[in-house]
Design a protein around this motif. Structure first.
Motif, PDB file in Angstrom:
ATOM      1  N   GLU A 247      -5.436   7.737  -3.929  1.00 18.09           N
ATOM      2  CA  GLU A 247      -5.743   8.146  -2.555  1.00 18.09           C
ATOM      3  C   GLU A 247      -5.002   7.252  -1.560  1.00 18.09           C
ATOM      4  O   GLU A 247      -4.571   6.157  -1.913  1.00 18.09           O
ATOM      5  CB  GLU A 247      -7.265   8.053  -2.321  1.00 18.09           C
ATOM      6  N   ASP A 248      -4.909   7.751  -0.306  1.00 14.30           N
ATOM      7  CA  ASP A 248      -4.242   6.984   0.755  1.00 14.30           C
ATOM      8  C   ASP A 248      -5.192   5.929   1.296  1.00 14.30           C
ATOM      9  O   ASP A 248      -6.277   6.261   1.771  1.00 14.30           O
ATOM     10  CB  ASP A 248      -3.895   7.938   1.915  1.00 14.30           C
ATOM     11  N   VAL A 249      -4.801   4.673   1.260  1.00 15.73           N
ATOM     12  CA  VAL A 249      -5.634   3.610   1.845  1.00 15.73           C
ATOM     13  C   VAL A 249      -4.729   2.682   2.651  1.00 15.73           C
ATOM     14  O   VAL A 249      -3.525   2.621   2.401  1.00 15.73           O
ATOM     15  CB  VAL A 249      -6.377   2.786   0.763  1.00 15.73           C
ATOM     16  N   PRO A 250      -5.310   1.922   3.604  1.00 12.94           N
ATOM     17  CA  PRO A 250      -4.489   0.934   4.307  1.00 12.94           C
ATOM     18  C   PRO A 250      -3.985  -0.094   3.292  1.00 12.94           C
ATOM     19  O   PRO A 250      -4.782  -0.586   2.481  1.00 12.94           O
ATOM     20  CB  PRO A 250      -5.471   0.263   5.283  1.00 12.94           C
ATOM     21  N   CYS A 251      -2.707  -0.378   3.313  1.00  9.73           N
ATOM     22  CA  CYS A 251      -2.141  -1.348   2.379  1.00  9.73           C
ATOM     23  C   CYS A 251      -0.688  -1.602   2.786  1.00  9.73           C
ATOM     24  O   CYS A 251      -0.181  -0.968   3.707  1.00  9.73           O
ATOM     25  CB  CYS A 251      -2.193  -0.837   0.934  1.00  9.73           C
ATOM     26  N   THR A 252      -0.033  -2.553   2.121  1.00 10.38           N
ATOM     27  CA  THR A 252       1.407  -2.725   2.309  1.00 10.38           C
ATOM     28  C   THR A 252       2.101  -2.466   0.973  1.00 10.38           C
ATOM     29  O   THR A 252       1.708  -3.033  -0.040  1.00 10.38           O
ATOM     30  CB  THR A 252       1.748  -4.137   2.789  1.00 10.38           C
ATOM     31  N   VAL A 253       3.086  -1.588   1.021  1.00 12.56           N
ATOM     32  CA  VAL A 253       3.838  -1.283  -0.190  1.00 12.56           C
ATOM     33  C   VAL A 253       5.200  -1.986  -0.119  1.00 12.56           C
ATOM     34  O   VAL A 253       5.903  -1.852   0.887  1.00 12.56           O
ATOM     35  CB  VAL A 253       4.064   0.237  -0.319  1.00 12.56           C
TER      36      VAL A 253
END
Ligand code: IPE
Length: 256
Positions: A247-253
């Motif tokens: 799922e889409d979550v706040p993060c840094t890729v």
């Protein structure tokens, strides 16, 4: 297969010597178990490592013999921490065993050397998760040094070729400045080597292994064509599980 590092800032209170965040670790282990994905967990040392390591400058190697008792103390403390992490994994149905890097590997001028990974591979092969962690490791040049969980992640990424690499921290991702002290700090959703050049290197806690910037640099080294590395906030219940489920979550890729 996934490679996950539980950072010292989530599993301990980094500002208080030897404070284990048991409930948070338990929840994160449950999220990992619930995801149903094959996983290898690495963990940081947090306040079980950084406080004493910093006091005795262990990251610089042998300077004087007053450091020697501190080597034993830090190794003792991080082994206790690792036993507590492994207990939470086992309680959540994940057979796991702690593998202390300082007892099986050496370093050469700060670089971890792993000539023999047979035991680690055999454990994983039979379905037991080897759990490695940041530790004091003997060094051929400097006498000893600090091996971070991030360095371990790089070695394990080479050995196991995971599809996904996740760093679990106490922040939503990488910011333009330290979000704990700067209200204008903005979350950076994607980091490339170019973006990295413009980011400030501040770290507010007692960290002997490089803080967020060092982490991002090692995350970038672990990326390849088909694999990115993610930094996600493990203090928000359910966020790691959502990420693991795609799922889409706040993060840094981090991407090449
Ligand atoms: C540090 O490991 C190891 C020691 C200080 C002994 P890490 O650098 O991986 O630990 P965290 O995640 O920052 O706490």
């Amino acid at each position: 297969m996934m490679l996950i590092k539980l950072g010292g800032s989530v599993i301990t209170d980094k500002s208080q010597y030897r404070t284990f965040n048991k409930d948070q670790v338990s929840r994160l282990c449950r999220e990992i178990a619930e995801s149903g994905k094959g996983t290898i967990v690495v963990h940081g040392a947090g306040s079980f490592g950084h406080v004493v390591a910093k006091k005795y400058a262990l990251q610089h190697g042998l300077i004087d013999f007053s450091q020697i008792p501190a080597i034993a103390q830090v190794q003792y403390d991080v082994r206790e921490l690792s036993s507590m992490v492994v207990r939470e994994l086992i309680t959540n149905g994940i057979p796991a065993v702690s593998v202390p890097p300082g007892s099986c590997f050496v370093m050469e001028d700060g670089k971890l050397i792993v000539n023999d990974s047979e035991a680690i591979r055999a454990l994983a092969h039979i379905g037991v998760m080897p759990v490695l962690f940041g530790d004091v490791v003997m060094d051929r040049k400097k006498g000893f040094g600090i091996c971070s969980g991030d360095q371990i992640m790089e070695i394990l990424a080479d050995i196991f070729k995971p599809d996904r690499i996740v760093f679990v921290s106490d922040i939503d991702g990488l910011y333009t400045a330290d979000p704990k002290t700067d209200p204008d700090a903005e979350l950076i959703p994607e980091v490339t080597p170019d973006i990295m050049k413009d980011i400030s290197s501040g770290s507010t806690v007692d960290d002997v292994t490089g803080g967020v910037r060092g982490k991002m640099e090692s995350m970038l080294r672990m990326c390849d064509e088909g694999r990115d590395c993610v930094l996600v906030n493990g203090t928000v219940p359910g966020r790691l599980l959502s990420l693991l489920k795609g799922e889409d979550v706040p993060c840094t890729v981090a991407r090449m």
